[in-house]
Design a protein around this motif. Structure first.
Motif, PDB file in Angstrom:
ATOM      1  N   ASP A   1      -6.723   0.445   0.546  1.00 48.64           N
ATOM      2  CA  ASP A   1      -7.251  -0.778  -0.055  1.00 48.64           C
ATOM      3  C   ASP A   1      -6.143  -1.594  -0.722  1.00 48.64           C
ATOM      4  O   ASP A   1      -6.351  -2.250  -1.736  1.00 48.64           O
ATOM      5  N   GLY A   2      -4.952  -1.555  -0.132  1.00 50.46           N
ATOM      6  CA  GLY A   2      -3.833  -2.296  -0.689  1.00 50.46           C
ATOM      7  C   GLY A   2      -3.940  -3.792  -0.432  1.00 50.46           C
ATOM      8  O   GLY A   2      -4.918  -4.294   0.123  1.00 50.46           O
ATOM      9  N   GLU A   3      -2.909  -4.523  -0.865  1.00 53.55           N
ATOM     10  CA  GLU A   3      -2.890  -5.974  -0.706  1.00 53.55           C
ATOM     11  C   GLU A   3      -2.963  -6.349   0.775  1.00 53.55           C
ATOM     12  O   GLU A   3      -2.275  -5.777   1.608  1.00 53.55           O
ATOM     13  N   LYS A   4      -3.845  -7.290   1.093  1.00 57.43           N
ATOM     14  CA  LYS A   4      -4.108  -7.763   2.461  1.00 57.43           C
ATOM     15  C   LYS A   4      -4.854  -6.720   3.298  1.00 57.43           C
ATOM     16  O   LYS A   4      -4.818  -6.760   4.532  1.00 57.43           O
ATOM     17  N   MET A   5      -5.516  -5.760   2.636  1.00 53.90           N
ATOM     18  CA  MET A   5      -6.387  -4.832   3.359  1.00 53.90           C
ATOM     19  C   MET A   5      -7.819  -4.912   2.844  1.00 53.90           C
ATOM     20  O   MET A   5      -8.639  -4.048   3.137  1.00 53.90           O
ATOM     21  N   ARG A   6      -8.107  -5.960   2.085  1.00 52.86           N
ATOM     22  CA  ARG A   6      -9.446  -6.126   1.540  1.00 52.86           C
ATOM     23  C   ARG A   6     -10.051  -7.435   2.035  1.00 52.86           C
ATOM     24  O   ARG A   6      -9.367  -8.284   2.584  1.00 52.86           O
ATOM     25  N   GLY A   7     -11.354  -7.569   1.821  1.00 57.37           N
ATOM     26  CA  GLY A   7     -12.025  -8.812   2.201  1.00 57.37           C
ATOM     27  C   GLY A   7     -11.997  -9.032   3.695  1.00 57.37           C
ATOM     28  O   GLY A   7     -12.391  -8.166   4.477  1.00 57.37           O
ATOM     29  N   THR A   8     -11.470 -10.179   4.129  1.00 56.45           N
ATOM     30  CA  THR A   8     -11.396 -10.506   5.557  1.00 56.45           C
ATOM     31  C   THR A   8      -9.958 -10.555   6.062  1.00 56.45           C
ATOM     32  O   THR A   8      -9.719 -10.957   7.205  1.00 56.45           O
ATOM     33  N   ASP A   9      -8.985 -10.133   5.252  1.00 54.26           N
ATOM     34  CA  ASP A   9      -7.583 -10.161   5.677  1.00 54.26           C
ATOM     35  C   ASP A   9      -7.348  -9.213   6.849  1.00 54.26           C
ATOM     36  O   ASP A   9      -7.675  -8.022   6.781  1.00 54.26           O
ATOM     37  N   TYR A  10      -6.771  -9.748   7.907  1.00 57.23           N
ATOM     38  CA  TYR A  10      -6.431  -8.974   9.107  1.00 57.23           C
ATOM     39  C   TYR A  10      -7.625  -8.153   9.593  1.00 57.23           C
ATOM     40  O   TYR A  10      -7.499  -7.002  10.001  1.00 57.23           O
ATOM     41  N   ARG A  11      -8.783  -8.805   9.570  1.00 55.40           N
ATOM     42  CA  ARG A  11     -10.019  -8.201  10.048  1.00 55.40           C
ATOM     43  C   ARG A  11     -10.743  -9.180  10.964  1.00 55.40           C
ATOM     44  O   ARG A  11     -10.653 -10.395  10.793  1.00 55.40           O
ATOM     45  N   LEU A  12     -11.478  -8.614  11.924  1.00 52.67           N
ATOM     46  CA  LEU A  12     -12.293  -9.413  12.836  1.00 52.67           C
ATOM     47  C   LEU A  12     -13.768  -9.167  12.538  1.00 52.67           C
ATOM     48  O   LEU A  12     -14.151  -8.068  12.131  1.00 52.67           O
ATOM     49  N   PRO A  13     -14.605 -10.184  12.748  1.00 51.55           N
ATOM     50  CA  PRO A  13     -16.040  -9.974  12.541  1.00 51.55           C
ATOM     51  C   PRO A  13     -16.605  -8.992  13.567  1.00 51.55           C
ATOM     52  O   PRO A  13     -16.177  -8.972  14.723  1.00 51.55           O
TER      53      PRO A  13
END
Length: 371
Positions: free
Chosen positions: A221-233
């Motif tokens: 759950d580090g920086e840029k691994m939360r929310g929608t960062d580098y994630r696809l729906p």
């Protein structure tokens, strides 16, 4: 030291022609003609940063710490890594997940990459799995968390990026801790002295300036691994629709894709002459196996041979010649396919962060009347 004073000497090493994006962080990409080599030269390789470049005064003092869900916390210097483990080289494509973001309509948030945030290099280092096994991976470990000294420009107390890998990928033989690129010490702009190499995964997972790896009992759950960062729906989303982070999953496999490096957009060829059409095709976890080409805007398609690449994770070149005939506009398209049957779409479904755009590339030009 001020950020720009750190960056200026490094910028001078870039090949002329790279487009430096108008962002606080240093981000640059080459024009496509500079990507017309099987192994992308270091000075033509794209540069991606989420924050300020760290000021590394003495690489000889660099250490890498392995901790978390391991039996033994270990600390390594670069010479110790080289002495203790086998040195291996993996040829692999590195691509930013946002490559091609500028082509989405409506526009999405994020750096508006064109198509040049990709390259193929020979990465040399030691297998991450060997370091982790040496430390003793506990059964509770399911993910790695990677740490580096780069910091956010507007919030220097916070990491710029801290991503990780599922434990199976971390232990896979192709995953490296690299200290060299194309036979030379890993350049500072590309993460030197140490970085992660995770073939098939997006560039965000290839952590630069690697100083620590913590094994985690859950997804990192580090920086840029939360929310929608580098994630696809995980389901189709439409512009303007409310976004729930629960509907997004971490990108762990880059899509099948191809790139035309010749001819350039706006080309002209005289009727009766031969036009060279060339580029590369690649994929993520599943090997790329074929490519179709259209020279009439997608009306008809022809199977185009792919040359062998330098291993499973390298891109594969295609090169053919087309005899121009009828004067007028001409549009070339290419679309690759993977071993699992996946194929590049002609139109990319929209997603709110503009990730993984692998729509078939179109290059338009003109056939002129023969003299």
């Amino acid at each position: 030291m001020p950020r720009r004073l750190i960056e200026l000497p490094l910028l001078r090493r870039l090949k002329p022609g790279l487009h430096v994006h108008d962002e606080e962080a240093l981000n640059a990409e080459p024009p496509l003609d500079l990507l017309d080599e099987a192994i992308t030269p270091v000075d033509a390789f794209f540069i991606r940063n989420n924050g300020a470049l760290p000021d590394i005064a003495d690489e000889s003092a660099w250490t890498l710490t392995i901790d978390g869900e391991v039996e033994r916390r270990t600390v390594w210097t670069l010479p110790e890594l080289k002495d203790a483990f086998e040195t291996v080289t993996v040829t692999a494509v590195l691509e930013c997940a946002g490559n091609g973001r500028s082509q989405f309509s409506p526009a999405t948030d994020g750096l508006q990459w064109r198509l040049g945030a990709v390259g193929c290099a020979r990465w040399t280092g030691v297998r991450l799995g060997e370091l982790l096994r040496h430390a003793g991976v506990k059964p509770s470990a399911v993910y790695t968390g990677h740490h580096a000294p780069d910091r956010q420009i507007d919030k220097p107390e916070r990491a710029a990026l801290s991503r990780g890998l599922p434990i199976a990928k971390a232990l896979a033989p192709e995953t490296l801790i690299a200290f060299a690129m194309n036979g030379e010490p890993l350049p500072r702009l590309h993460g030197g002295p140490l970085r992660i190499v995770a073939p098939g995964y997006p560039g965000s997972a290839w952590q630069k300036w690697l100083s620590g790896i913590s094994l985690r009992p859950q997804e990192h759950d580090g920086e840029k691994m939360r929310g929608t960062d580098y994630r696809l729906p995980t389901r189709p989303l439409h512009p303007g629709e409310p976004i729930d982070p629960k509907d997004f999953a971490v990108i762990t496999d880059m899509p099948v894709k191809s790139l035309l490096t010749r001819p350039a957009a706006g080309f002209c060829v005289a009727a009766g002459e031969l036009l060279t059409i060339a580029g590369f095709a690649w994929s993520g976890a599943t090997p790329v196996v074929g490519l179709e080409m259209s020279c009439d805007g997608g009306t008809s398609w022809t199977e185009t041979p792919l040359q062998q690449g330098e291993g499973l994770f390298a891109w594969r070149r295609f090169e053919t010649q087309f005899r121009a005939e009828q004067p007028g506009p001409m549009t070339i398209l290419v679309r690759a396919r993977g071993a699992g049957g996946q194929r590049q779409p002609l139109e990319m479904p929209w997603n709110p962060r503009g990730y993984c755009n692998n729509q078939a590339q179109r290059v338009s030009g003109r056939i002129t009347a023969a003299d």
